[in-house]
Design a protein around this motif. Structure first.
Motif, PDB file in Angstrom:
ATOM      1  N   GLY A 163       3.391  56.708  16.800  1.00 36.78           N
ATOM      2  CA  GLY A 163       3.825  56.234  18.111  1.00 36.78           C
ATOM      3  C   GLY A 163       4.381  54.826  18.103  1.00 36.78           C
ATOM      4  O   GLY A 163       4.156  54.058  19.027  1.00 36.78           O
ATOM      5  N   GLY A 164       5.080  54.481  17.029  1.00 41.72           N
ATOM      6  CA  GLY A 164       5.661  53.146  16.939  1.00 41.72           C
ATOM      7  C   GLY A 164       4.709  52.087  16.423  1.00 41.72           C
ATOM      8  O   GLY A 164       5.122  50.961  16.123  1.00 41.72           O
ATOM      9  N   ALA A 165       3.432  52.408  16.292  1.00 45.34           N
ATOM     10  CA  ALA A 165       2.444  51.451  15.784  1.00 45.34           C
ATOM     11  C   ALA A 165       2.206  51.712  14.300  1.00 45.34           C
ATOM     12  O   ALA A 165       1.892  52.835  13.895  1.00 45.34           O
ATOM     13  N   THR A 166       2.384  50.681  13.497  1.00 49.59           N
ATOM     14  CA  THR A 166       2.195  50.805  12.056  1.00 49.59           C
ATOM     15  C   THR A 166       0.720  50.648  11.709  1.00 49.59           C
ATOM     16  O   THR A 166       0.142  49.560  11.868  1.00 49.59           O
ATOM     17  N   LEU A 167       0.116  51.740  11.256  1.00 47.56           N
ATOM     18  CA  LEU A 167      -1.300  51.717  10.897  1.00 47.56           C
ATOM     19  C   LEU A 167      -1.507  51.295   9.452  1.00 47.56           C
ATOM     20  O   LEU A 167      -2.547  50.740   9.101  1.00 47.56           O
ATOM     21  N   LEU A 168      -0.506  51.594   8.613  1.00 40.33           N
ATOM     22  CA  LEU A 168      -0.640  51.346   7.184  1.00 40.33           C
ATOM     23  C   LEU A 168       0.715  50.921   6.623  1.00 40.33           C
ATOM     24  O   LEU A 168       1.706  51.622   6.796  1.00 40.33           O
ATOM     25  N   ASP A 169       0.753  49.766   6.006  1.00 33.70           N
ATOM     26  CA  ASP A 169       1.971  49.268   5.372  1.00 33.70           C
ATOM     27  C   ASP A 169       1.606  48.825   3.961  1.00 33.70           C
ATOM     28  O   ASP A 169       0.953  47.789   3.763  1.00 33.70           O
ATOM     29  N   LEU A 170       2.006  49.624   2.967  1.00 37.51           N
ATOM     30  CA  LEU A 170       1.586  49.358   1.596  1.00 37.51           C
ATOM     31  C   LEU A 170       2.307  48.175   0.968  1.00 37.51           C
ATOM     32  O   LEU A 170       2.049  47.851  -0.197  1.00 37.51           O
ATOM     33  N   GLU A 171       3.222  47.543   1.711  1.00 42.24           N
ATOM     34  CA  GLU A 171       3.771  46.265   1.262  1.00 42.24           C
ATOM     35  C   GLU A 171       2.708  45.176   1.326  1.00 42.24           C
ATOM     36  O   GLU A 171       2.787  44.170   0.629  1.00 42.24           O
ATOM     37  N   ALA A 243       2.164  53.899  -8.285  1.00 40.74           N
ATOM     38  CA  ALA A 243       3.571  53.651  -7.956  1.00 40.74           C
ATOM     39  C   ALA A 243       3.690  52.698  -6.780  1.00 40.74           C
ATOM     40  O   ALA A 243       4.526  51.785  -6.779  1.00 40.74           O
ATOM     41  N   ALA A 244       2.850  52.893  -5.756  1.00 36.46           N
ATOM     42  CA  ALA A 244       2.887  52.018  -4.583  1.00 36.46           C
ATOM     43  C   ALA A 244       2.423  50.610  -4.943  1.00 36.46           C
ATOM     44  O   ALA A 244       2.937  49.627  -4.407  1.00 36.46           O
ATOM     45  N   LYS A 245       1.469  50.508  -5.841  1.00 38.24           N
ATOM     46  CA  LYS A 245       0.952  49.198  -6.249  1.00 38.24           C
ATOM     47  C   LYS A 245       1.991  48.415  -7.052  1.00 38.24           C
ATOM     48  O   LYS A 245       2.266  47.245  -6.773  1.00 38.24           O
TER      49      LYS A 245
END
Length: 340
Positions: A163-171, A243-245
């Motif tokens: 809903g437009g709210a970022t719960l998780l940003d792996l940056e 990979a994300a890390k």
């Protein structure tokens, strides 16, 4: 009748059960609190340990539980990592579907690999799993799809937005740290439940005496295949996180060195124990970090494989049950003496 001799074992058993329940919880709480007190370097090191702990737990299901020694487990780890990068595109992809996609890719390759390799046994099984992992390695190493030997970079790390709210940003380092912790807890809990289930008991029976399990009416081939695929999908979780890390992948993630490394982790920790797999991952990563430190070993740090290899030989010779066996030796309560 004196009931004391009977009450002592019961109380000791309940005490051990309480310790077994509280210890993992205490470790999780400690890991959750660590980022507030650690430097960025230390937080990255703990994150790497958690990723490898998930990887080691996935192999523990094969080797320690089912008795299937695989030298190709890194193939699933690397495939999931590559899928994470290739499927992300230029814009930040949603972790909601990217993590399951990475796990599914690893599981599908394991289904093909396991369907063929599980028709062999012993050293032949080891070599077939190694061959399949090397096939995947050369696909990414020698073709443009994986960027060749240099690998490929992750343009934007995955996010999770609702809903437009970022719960998780792996940056953000804190977000990926707690995601890895949640995945580690989930993997450990899942495998603990599997080991207590009928499926887990069947896998243990296959490890002990597969012929007797077949005689009892179990289709051992499909039990082993299910374990093989489940272990690969859990390795896929570790591949996604790696990979994300790192923000990049290269073919070395699929190499036999990586498979050998994770196999050494579970041997170092102690086969047949989930806690041993986690403990082995901690010890292996810390030993590697220690021996590769130029501040401590100078120019000899470039030969960290030699010192790590010698250390592994000593551990196996002196601690045949691994680090978990040493821990049990120190925590075992002395048997009460009963007067006759």
């Amino acid at each position: 009748m004196n009931s004391t001799p009977l009450s002592l074992p019961v109380s000791r058993t309940s005490r051990r059960g309480l310790q077994a329940s509280l210890l993992p919880l205490a470790v999780v709480l400690l890991l959750a609190a660590l980022p507030a007190f650690m430097s960025s370097y230390s937080a990255d090191l703990v994150l790497r340990i958690m990723v490898y702990a998930i990887f080691a737990l996935s192999l523990e299901l094969l080797v320690g539980t089912t008795g299937l020694v695989s030298l190709g487990h890194a193939g699933f780890f690397g495939i999931a990592a590559y899928v994470t990068v290739l499927a992300s595109g230029d814009n930040a992809a949603s972790a909601f579907w990217l993590l399951p996609a990475s796990m599914l890719a690893a599981g599908l390759y394991a289904l093909v690999t396991g369907a063929l390799s599980l028709r062999t046994r012993g050293v032949y099984f080891i070599m077939v799993t190694l061959a399949f992992a090397q096939m995947a390695y050369f696909v990414f190493h020698d073709t443009p799809v994986g960027g060749g030997s240099d690998g490929i970079f992750l343009t934007s790390r995955p996010v999770l937005a609702i809903g437009g709210a970022t719960l998780l940003d792996l940056e953000k380092s804190g977000h990926i740290y707690y995601l890895a912790l949640a995945c580690l807890v989930g993997t450990y809990a899942l495998l603990a439940a599997v080991l207590r289930s009928r499926f887990g008991h069947a896998l243990a029976g296959i490890r002990i005496n597969e012929q007797r399990m077949r005689a009892a009416g179990f289709n051992t081939y499909f039990y082993k295949l299910a374990a093989f695929v489940l272990a690969a999908m859990l390795a896929g979780v570790a591949g996604f996180l790696m990979a994300a890390k790192n923000g990049a992948v290269n073919p070395e993630l699929l190499s036999w060195h990586e498979s050998g490394g994770v196999l050494m982790m579970i041997i170092l920790g102690g086969l047949g124990s989930l806690r041993g797999a986690v403990l082995g991952a901690v010890a292996f990563v810390l030993l590697k970090e220690f021996y590769a430190s130029s501040a401590i070993f100078g120019a000899f740090a470039e030969r960290w494989q030699l010192t790590l290899g010698l250390t592994m030989i000593l551990f196996v010779a002196l601690l045949p049950q691994g680090l978990i066996g040493l821990a049990r030796r120190f925590t075992r309560s002395p048997e009460p003496h009963h007067a006759h």
